[in-house]
Design an enzyme around this catalytic site. Structure first.
Site, PDB file in Angstrom:
ATOM      1  N   LYS A  11       0.831  -1.208   0.000  1.00 19.91           N
ATOM      2  CA  LYS A  11       0.000   0.000   0.000  1.00 19.91           C
ATOM      3  C   LYS A  11       0.870   1.264   0.000  1.00 19.91           C
ATOM      4  O   LYS A  11       2.068   1.203   0.330  1.00 19.91           O
ATOM      5  CB  LYS A  11      -0.956  -0.054   1.192  1.00 19.91           C
ATOM      6  CG  LYS A  11      -1.942  -1.241   1.096  1.00 19.91           C
ATOM      7  CD  LYS A  11      -2.999  -1.185   2.176  1.00 19.91           C
ATOM      8  CE  LYS A  11      -3.956  -2.362   2.025  1.00 19.91           C
ATOM      9  NZ  LYS A  11      -5.082  -2.283   2.990  1.00 19.91           N
ATOM     10  N   TYR A  51     -12.172  -1.763  -4.638  1.00 25.29           N
ATOM     11  CA  TYR A  51     -12.735  -1.943  -3.297  1.00 25.29           C
ATOM     12  C   TYR A  51     -14.265  -1.846  -3.283  1.00 25.29           C
ATOM     13  O   TYR A  51     -14.848  -1.605  -2.229  1.00 25.29           O
ATOM     14  CB  TYR A  51     -12.122  -0.922  -2.330  1.00 25.29           C
ATOM     15  CG  TYR A  51     -10.746  -1.320  -1.854  1.00 25.29           C
ATOM     16  CD1 TYR A  51     -10.564  -2.415  -1.004  1.00 25.29           C
ATOM     17  CD2 TYR A  51      -9.616  -0.616  -2.244  1.00 25.29           C
ATOM     18  CE1 TYR A  51      -9.313  -2.792  -0.558  1.00 25.29           C
ATOM     19  CE2 TYR A  51      -8.347  -0.982  -1.808  1.00 25.29           C
ATOM     20  CZ  TYR A  51      -8.206  -2.069  -0.963  1.00 25.29           C
ATOM     21  OH  TYR A  51      -6.957  -2.447  -0.513  1.00 25.29           O
ATOM     22  N   PHE A  59     -15.809   3.427   5.987  1.00 24.96           N
ATOM     23  CA  PHE A  59     -14.439   3.856   5.663  1.00 24.96           C
ATOM     24  C   PHE A  59     -14.148   3.815   4.164  1.00 24.96           C
ATOM     25  O   PHE A  59     -13.022   4.095   3.739  1.00 24.96           O
ATOM     26  CB  PHE A  59     -13.410   2.995   6.417  1.00 24.96           C
ATOM     27  CG  PHE A  59     -13.536   1.513   6.171  1.00 24.96           C
ATOM     28  CD1 PHE A  59     -12.964   0.920   5.048  1.00 24.96           C
ATOM     29  CD2 PHE A  59     -14.219   0.704   7.070  1.00 24.96           C
ATOM     30  CE1 PHE A  59     -13.074  -0.437   4.810  1.00 24.96           C
ATOM     31  CE2 PHE A  59     -14.343  -0.672   6.840  1.00 24.96           C
ATOM     32  CZ  PHE A  59     -13.762  -1.230   5.706  1.00 24.96           C
ATOM     33  N   ARG A  87      -2.537 -14.920   4.080  1.00 21.58           N
ATOM     34  CA  ARG A  87      -3.274 -14.243   5.160  1.00 21.58           C
ATOM     35  C   ARG A  87      -2.539 -14.461   6.491  1.00 21.58           C
ATOM     36  O   ARG A  87      -2.484 -13.567   7.318  1.00 21.58           O
ATOM     37  CB  ARG A  87      -4.708 -14.762   5.259  1.00 21.58           C
ATOM     38  CG  ARG A  87      -5.615 -14.442   4.090  1.00 21.58           C
ATOM     39  CD  ARG A  87      -5.937 -12.995   3.873  1.00 21.58           C
ATOM     40  NE  ARG A  87      -6.536 -12.307   4.981  1.00 21.58           N
ATOM     41  CZ  ARG A  87      -7.148 -11.113   4.884  1.00 21.58           C
ATOM     42  NH1 ARG A  87      -7.243 -10.495   3.708  1.00 21.58           N
ATOM     43  NH2 ARG A  87      -7.651 -10.526   5.933  1.00 21.58           N
ATOM     44  N   THR A  93      -6.118  -7.488  10.174  1.00 17.28           N
ATOM     45  CA  THR A  93      -6.371  -6.216   9.484  1.00 17.28           C
ATOM     46  C   THR A  93      -5.812  -5.039  10.277  1.00 17.28           C
ATOM     47  O   THR A  93      -5.157  -4.146   9.717  1.00 17.28           O
ATOM     48  CB  THR A  93      -7.891  -6.021   9.277  1.00 17.28           C
ATOM     49  OG1 THR A  93      -8.400  -7.163   8.583  1.00 17.28           O
ATOM     50  CG2 THR A  93      -8.185  -4.754   8.488  1.00 17.28           C
ATOM     51  N   ARG A 104       2.023  -7.021   8.694  1.00 17.76           N
ATOM     52  CA  ARG A 104       1.289  -5.871   9.245  1.00 17.76           C
ATOM     53  C   ARG A 104       1.809  -5.478  10.630  1.00 17.76           C
ATOM     54  O   ARG A 104       1.827  -4.299  10.974  1.00 17.76           O
ATOM     55  CB  ARG A 104      -0.206  -6.174   9.261  1.00 17.76           C
ATOM     56  CG  ARG A 104      -0.806  -6.082   7.848  1.00 17.76           C
ATOM     57  CD  ARG A 104      -2.227  -6.558   7.795  1.00 17.76           C
ATOM     58  NE  ARG A 104      -2.891  -6.152   6.551  1.00 17.76           N
ATOM     59  CZ  ARG A 104      -4.064  -6.608   6.168  1.00 17.76           C
ATOM     60  NH1 ARG A 104      -4.734  -7.477   6.911  1.00 17.76           N
ATOM     61  NH2 ARG A 104      -4.603  -6.196   5.039  1.00 17.76           N
ATOM     62  N   ASN A 114      -2.311  -0.320   6.643  1.00 17.40           N
ATOM     63  CA  ASN A 114      -1.828  -1.579   7.212  1.00 17.40           C
ATOM     64  C   ASN A 114      -0.862  -2.317   6.266  1.00 17.40           C
ATOM     65  O   ASN A 114      -0.800  -3.540   6.249  1.00 17.40           O
ATOM     66  CB  ASN A 114      -3.004  -2.455   7.641  1.00 17.40           C
ATOM     67  CG  ASN A 114      -3.969  -2.735   6.498  1.00 17.40           C
ATOM     68  OD1 ASN A 114      -3.720  -2.335   5.362  1.00 17.40           O
ATOM     69  ND2 ASN A 114      -5.050  -3.430   6.787  1.00 17.40           N
ATOM     70  N   HIS A 117      -2.183  -5.514   1.137  1.00 17.04           N
ATOM     71  CA  HIS A 117      -3.456  -6.184   0.853  1.00 17.04           C
ATOM     72  C   HIS A 117      -3.167  -7.654   0.606  1.00 17.04           C
ATOM     73  O   HIS A 117      -2.127  -8.000   0.051  1.00 17.04           O
ATOM     74  CB  HIS A 117      -4.090  -5.580  -0.414  1.00 17.04           C
ATOM     75  CG  HIS A 117      -5.236  -6.386  -0.936  1.00 17.04           C
ATOM     76  ND1 HIS A 117      -6.501  -6.276  -0.413  1.00 17.04           N
ATOM     77  CD2 HIS A 117      -5.298  -7.351  -1.900  1.00 17.04           C
ATOM     78  CE1 HIS A 117      -7.301  -7.135  -1.046  1.00 17.04           C
ATOM     79  NE2 HIS A 117      -6.599  -7.792  -1.950  1.00 17.04           N
ATOM     80  N   GLU A 128      -8.969 -10.338  -8.542  1.00 15.99           N
ATOM     81  CA  GLU A 128      -8.025  -9.247  -8.272  1.00 15.99           C
ATOM     82  C   GLU A 128      -6.787  -9.347  -9.163  1.00 15.99           C
ATOM     83  O   GLU A 128      -6.294  -8.334  -9.677  1.00 15.99           O
ATOM     84  CB  GLU A 128      -7.645  -9.268  -6.790  1.00 15.99           C
ATOM     85  CG  GLU A 128      -8.814  -8.889  -5.896  1.00 15.99           C
ATOM     86  CD  GLU A 128      -8.590  -9.134  -4.418  1.00 15.99           C
ATOM     87  OE1 GLU A 128      -9.524  -8.877  -3.637  1.00 15.99           O
ATOM     88  OE2 GLU A 128      -7.489  -9.583  -4.031  1.00 15.99           O
TER      89      GLU A 128
HETATM   90  P1  GDP Z   1      -8.332  -7.086   4.970  1.00 14.55           P
HETATM   91  O1  GDP Z   1      -8.921  -8.201   4.144  1.00 14.55           O
HETATM   92  O2  GDP Z   1      -7.594  -7.581   6.196  1.00 14.55           O
HETATM   93  O3  GDP Z   1      -7.492  -6.133   4.147  1.00 14.55           O
HETATM   94  O4  GDP Z   1      -9.551  -6.235   5.565  1.00 14.55           O
HETATM   95  P2  GDP Z   1     -10.949  -5.783   4.937  1.00 14.55           P
HETATM   96  O5  GDP Z   1     -11.228  -6.497   3.656  1.00 14.55           O
HETATM   97  O6  GDP Z   1     -11.966  -5.857   6.028  1.00 14.55           O
HETATM   98  O7  GDP Z   1     -10.733  -4.219   4.630  1.00 14.55           O
HETATM   99  C1  GDP Z   1     -10.064  -3.779   3.479  1.00 14.55           C
HETATM  100  C2  GDP Z   1      -9.150  -2.642   3.864  1.00 14.55           C
HETATM  101  O8  GDP Z   1      -9.952  -1.561   4.352  1.00 14.55           O
HETATM  102  C3  GDP Z   1      -8.197  -2.934   5.037  1.00 14.55           C
HETATM  103  O9  GDP Z   1      -7.031  -3.600   4.636  1.00 14.55           O
HETATM  104  C4  GDP Z   1      -7.901  -1.539   5.547  1.00 14.55           C
HETATM  105  O10 GDP Z   1      -6.936  -0.868   4.722  1.00 14.55           O
HETATM  106  C5  GDP Z   1      -9.251  -0.858   5.380  1.00 14.55           C
HETATM  107  N1  GDP Z   1     -10.057  -0.942   6.608  1.00 14.55           N
HETATM  108  C6  GDP Z   1     -10.641  -2.047   7.161  1.00 14.55           C
HETATM  109  N2  GDP Z   1     -11.334  -1.743   8.279  1.00 14.55           N
HETATM  110  C7  GDP Z   1     -11.205  -0.391   8.421  1.00 14.55           C
HETATM  111  C8  GDP Z   1     -11.695   0.538   9.395  1.00 14.55           C
HETATM  112  O11 GDP Z   1     -12.412   0.179  10.338  1.00 14.55           O
HETATM  113  N3  GDP Z   1     -11.327   1.848   9.198  1.00 14.55           N
HETATM  114  C9  GDP Z   1     -10.564   2.269   8.167  1.00 14.55           C
HETATM  115  N4  GDP Z   1     -10.261   3.576   8.070  1.00 14.55           N
HETATM  116  N5  GDP Z   1     -10.074   1.421   7.238  1.00 14.55           N
HETATM  117  C10 GDP Z   1     -10.387   0.098   7.373  1.00 14.55           C
END
Ligand code: GDP
Length: 139
Positions: A11, A51, A59, A87, A93, A104, A114, A117, A128
């Site tokens: 990222k 996304y 968010f 993962r 996350t 992370r 974080n 991805h 993707e």
């Molecule tokens: P991942 O699969 O672990 O990447 O998590 P998700 O698919 O739930 O979310 C996608 C991305 O959205 C995450 O990697 C973060 O960059 C962002 N994200 C997830 N949860 C939050 C949140 O609660 N707040 C904010 N600002 N960003 C979030």
């Protein structure tokens, strides 16, 4: 049967802060093979499309703004059971909840910034990977 590819992005904040080499090192040390790789900057529209599944989440617009704010590295990784294995390597996350030894934990700054991805299913890994790479761009 579990698939053998996953998709990752380094990222913008992690790329900008110079963590790319160390992150790729962690990936290679875990036995992943990189079968496609490029650096690029996403437009807001492209980040929004990538996304789209998170469109209803609070968010979403912050995430799209962040992911289009700077250069990223996109790559396809190969390994047996790649999605689950990756993962595990990236960790939770929220970096604050990520285990020691994960990407992370080492490089994430916040739940949004974080570092990396990682695809969450074989189906999404293929979607993707195809979003970023044509068949001719994969080895
Ligand atoms: P991942 O699969 O672990 O990447 O998590 P998700 O698919 O739930 O979310 C996608 C991305 O959205 C995450 O990697 C973060 O960059 C962002 N994200 C997830 N949860 C939050 C949140 O609660 N707040 C904010 N600002 N960003 C979030």
């Amino acid at each position: 049967m579990a698939g053998n590819i996953t998709f990752t992005m380094i990222k913008p904040e992690a790329f900008q802060n110079g963590h790319t080499g160390k992150i790729l090192d962690m990936i290679l040390n875990k036995g992943f093979r990189i079968s496609a790789l490029r650096i690029l900057k996403l437009s807001q529209e492209q980040a929004g499309k990538f996304y789209e599944v998170h469109k209803e989440r609070p968010f979403y617009s912050d995430l799209v703004g962040f992911m289009s704010s700077g250069i990223i590295l996109a790559a396809i990784l190969e390994k047996e059971n790649a999605v689950d294995e990756y993962r595990k390597l990236i960790g939770a996350t929220n970096p604050a909840n990520a285990d020691e030894g994960t990407i992370r934990k080492a490089f994430g700054q916040s739940i949004q910034m974080n570092a990396v991805h990682g695809s969450d299913s074989d189906e999404n890994a293929n979607i993707e990977a195809s979003f970023f790479f044509t068949v001719l761009e994969r080895c």
